[in-house]
Write a protein that holds these residues in place. Structure first.
Motif, PDB file in Angstrom:
ATOM      1  N   ALA A 115       1.164  -1.294   0.066  1.00 56.38           N
ATOM      2  CA  ALA A 115       0.066  -0.044  -0.427  1.00 56.38           C
ATOM      3  C   ALA A 115       1.248   0.747  -0.163  1.00 56.38           C
ATOM      4  N   GLU A 116       1.798   1.400   0.653  1.00 56.46           N
ATOM      5  CA  GLU A 116       3.172   2.502   0.879  1.00 56.46           C
ATOM      6  C   GLU A 116       3.254   2.741   0.329  1.00 56.46           C
ATOM      7  N   ARG A 117       3.999   1.574  -0.904  1.00 57.13           N
ATOM      8  CA  ARG A 117       4.648   1.388  -2.379  1.00 57.13           C
ATOM      9  C   ARG A 117       3.697   2.465  -3.480  1.00 57.13           C
ATOM     10  N   ARG A 118       2.767   0.991  -3.418  1.00 56.28           N
ATOM     11  CA  ARG A 118       1.448   2.349  -4.805  1.00 56.28           C
ATOM     12  C   ARG A 118       1.110   4.348  -4.171  1.00 56.28           C
ATOM     13  N   ARG A 119       1.121   4.197  -2.472  1.00 56.07           N
ATOM     14  CA  ARG A 119       0.984   5.700  -2.824  1.00 56.07           C
ATOM     15  C   ARG A 119       2.275   6.907  -3.764  1.00 56.07           C
ATOM     16  N   ARG A 120       3.469   5.883  -2.744  1.00 53.39           N
ATOM     17  CA  ARG A 120       4.395   7.061  -3.598  1.00 53.39           C
ATOM     18  C   ARG A 120       4.695   6.956  -4.416  1.00 53.39           C
ATOM     19  N   ALA A 154      14.580   7.466  -8.288  1.00 62.97           N
ATOM     20  CA  ALA A 154      15.769   8.263  -7.132  1.00 62.97           C
ATOM     21  C   ALA A 154      14.924   8.428  -6.295  1.00 62.97           C
ATOM     22  N   ILE A 155      13.659   9.170  -6.532  1.00 69.21           N
ATOM     23  CA  ILE A 155      13.314  10.051  -5.218  1.00 69.21           C
ATOM     24  C   ILE A 155      11.748   9.628  -5.221  1.00 69.21           C
ATOM     25  N   VAL A 156      11.576   8.675  -5.484  1.00 70.92           N
ATOM     26  CA  VAL A 156      10.746   7.946  -4.760  1.00 70.92           C
ATOM     27  C   VAL A 156      10.957   7.252  -3.118  1.00 70.92           C
ATOM     28  N   LYS A 157      12.379   6.906  -2.962  1.00 68.26           N
ATOM     29  CA  LYS A 157      12.207   6.068  -1.083  1.00 68.26           C
ATOM     30  C   LYS A 157      12.601   7.363  -0.667  1.00 68.26           C
ATOM     31  N   ARG A 158      13.019   8.326  -0.926  1.00 68.15           N
ATOM     32  CA  ARG A 158      12.949   9.989  -0.447  1.00 68.15           C
ATOM     33  C   ARG A 158      14.353   9.752   0.173  1.00 68.15           C
ATOM     34  N   PRO A 159      15.680   9.722  -0.704  1.00 72.21           N
ATOM     35  CA  PRO A 159      16.746   9.393  -0.807  1.00 72.21           C
ATOM     36  C   PRO A 159      17.377  10.388   0.244  1.00 72.21           C
ATOM     37  N   GLN A 160      18.397  10.215   0.762  1.00 74.14           N
ATOM     38  CA  GLN A 160      19.412  11.469   1.932  1.00 74.14           C
ATOM     39  C   GLN A 160      19.970  12.511   0.213  1.00 74.14           C
ATOM     40  N   LEU A 161      20.883  11.728  -0.425  1.00 77.18           N
ATOM     41  CA  LEU A 161      21.385  12.304  -1.647  1.00 77.18           C
ATOM     42  C   LEU A 161      20.904  11.363  -3.025  1.00 77.18           C
ATOM     43  N   VAL A 162      21.525  11.981  -3.677  1.00 76.35           N
ATOM     44  CA  VAL A 162      20.708  11.741  -4.723  1.00 76.35           C
ATOM     45  C   VAL A 162      22.045  12.545  -6.406  1.00 76.35           C
ATOM     46  N   ILE A 163      22.224  11.128  -6.582  1.00 79.09           N
ATOM     47  CA  ILE A 163      23.321  11.809  -7.239  1.00 79.09           C
ATOM     48  C   ILE A 163      22.870  11.544  -9.047  1.00 79.09           C
ATOM     49  N   ALA A 164      23.377  12.764  -9.580  1.00 77.53           N
ATOM     50  CA  ALA A 164      22.734  12.937 -11.164  1.00 77.53           C
ATOM     51  C   ALA A 164      23.278  12.809 -12.496  1.00 77.53           C
ATOM     52  N   ASP A 165      23.562  12.483 -13.226  1.00 76.15           N
ATOM     53  CA  ASP A 165      24.136  12.575 -14.453  1.00 76.15           C
ATOM     54  C   ASP A 165      23.194  13.333 -15.193  1.00 76.15           C
ATOM     55  N   GLU A 166      23.365  14.568 -15.914  1.00 78.77           N
ATOM     56  CA  GLU A 166      22.943  14.816 -16.636  1.00 78.77           C
ATOM     57  C   GLU A 166      21.881  15.501 -16.602  1.00 78.77           C
ATOM     58  N   PRO A 167      20.761  15.027 -15.722  1.00 78.48           N
ATOM     59  CA  PRO A 167      19.925  14.935 -15.484  1.00 78.48           C
ATOM     60  C   PRO A 167      18.288  16.059 -16.512  1.00 78.48           C
ATOM     61  N   THR A 168      18.943  17.266 -17.303  1.00 78.37           N
ATOM     62  CA  THR A 168      17.683  17.903 -17.785  1.00 78.37           C
ATOM     63  C   THR A 168      18.281  18.349 -19.003  1.00 78.37           C
ATOM     64  N   ALA A 169      19.528  17.331 -19.034  1.00 77.63           N
ATOM     65  CA  ALA A 169      19.690  17.006 -20.814  1.00 77.63           C
ATOM     66  C   ALA A 169      18.719  16.682 -21.957  1.00 77.63           C
ATOM     67  N   ASN A 170      18.000  15.823 -21.816  1.00 76.43           N
ATOM     68  CA  ASN A 170      17.270  14.991 -22.538  1.00 76.43           C
ATOM     69  C   ASN A 170      15.545  15.620 -22.198  1.00 76.43           C
ATOM     70  N   LEU A 171      15.417  17.172 -21.437  1.00 73.86           N
ATOM     71  CA  LEU A 171      14.239  17.495 -21.261  1.00 73.86           C
ATOM     72  C   LEU A 171      14.010  18.843 -22.008  1.00 73.86           C
TER      73      LEU A 171
END
Length: 226
Positions: A115-120, A154-171
């Motif tokens: 249930a929590e997985r589905r919500r998140r 990347a954000i669904v588990k509410r991490p302390q740190l997100v490592i992102a390689d060119e996160p906006t390059a394809n947007l």
């Protein structure tokens, strides 16, 4: 997270390549730090070390103020699974899984109840603008949409740190602005720290500071005030 005197070398074609040289870096909770530099400057190596996907040849890595021994595989795996999210330039989505399942997978590994997985998962997909596309597989999505699935994962588990390689390059411009705004929101509200390799001015202008790598040497640039 802190790096103290971190060095990393590779051997390629009989030549030694110094990817990182005595790097000193400390990132604080809720900070968005950009890493820039030309191809081959060591950006990916730095991200892999900070994300505990690789080990340094020399130096010390600290998480939560405590040194993390390179040989402690159990602790490194635990930290990577529980506290770090990744956004890879190549997306690294599972082709046979739809968007929902790709985003859900990290929560499944952590033993979060259904249930929590589905919500998140629904919340994460809505936040990146993909509500209604849960059943689409990666091959049914555009490059920008696949990138947004990767960000949601990347954000669904509410991490302390997100490592992102060119996160906006394809947007596109509108979606890139939405993702940057989301990152700032997560940094402010949840204290999520982002370490981002980017050349995108749309991203750089919203980072708290810029770091530049050249020939494995890290130099801190200007801090930005928001």
């Amino acid at each position: 997270m802190s790096l103290r005197g971190i060095s990393k070398s590779f051997t390629l074609g009989g030549n030694t390549i110094h990817a990182l040289r005595d790097v000193e870096l400390a990132v604080v909770r809720g900070e968005i730090a950009a890493v820039t530099g030309p191809s081959g400057s060591g950006k990916s190596t730095l991200l892999n070390l900070c994300g505990l996907l690789d080990r340094a040849d020399k130096g010390e890595l600290l998480y939560g103020g405590e040194p993390l021994p390179a040989a402690d595989d159990v602790r490194r795996t635990q930290l990577r699974r529980q506290t770090i999210g990744f956004v890879f330039q190549s997306f690294n989505l599972v082709p046979v899984m739809n968007a929902y399942d790709n985003v859900e997978f990290p929560l499944y590994l952590l033993g979060v109840d259904a249930a929590e997985r589905r919500r998140r998962v629904h919340e994460a997909l809505e936040r990146v603008g993909l509500g209604g596309l849960e059943e689409h597989r990666p091959d049914q999505l555009s490059g920008g949409q696949r990138q947004r699935v990767a960000i949601a994962r990347a954000i669904v588990k509410r991490p302390q740190l997100v490592i992102a390689d060119e996160p906006t390059a394809n947007l596109d411009a509108v979606t890139a602005a939405q993702i940057v705004s989301l990152m700032r929101e997560l940094a402010h509200q949840q204290g999520t720290t982002f370490l981002v390799a980017t050349h995108d001015d749309r991203m750089l202008g919203h980072c708290d500071r810029a770091l530049r790598l050249a020939d494995g040497v890290l130099v801190e640039g200007a801090r930005h005030v928001h």
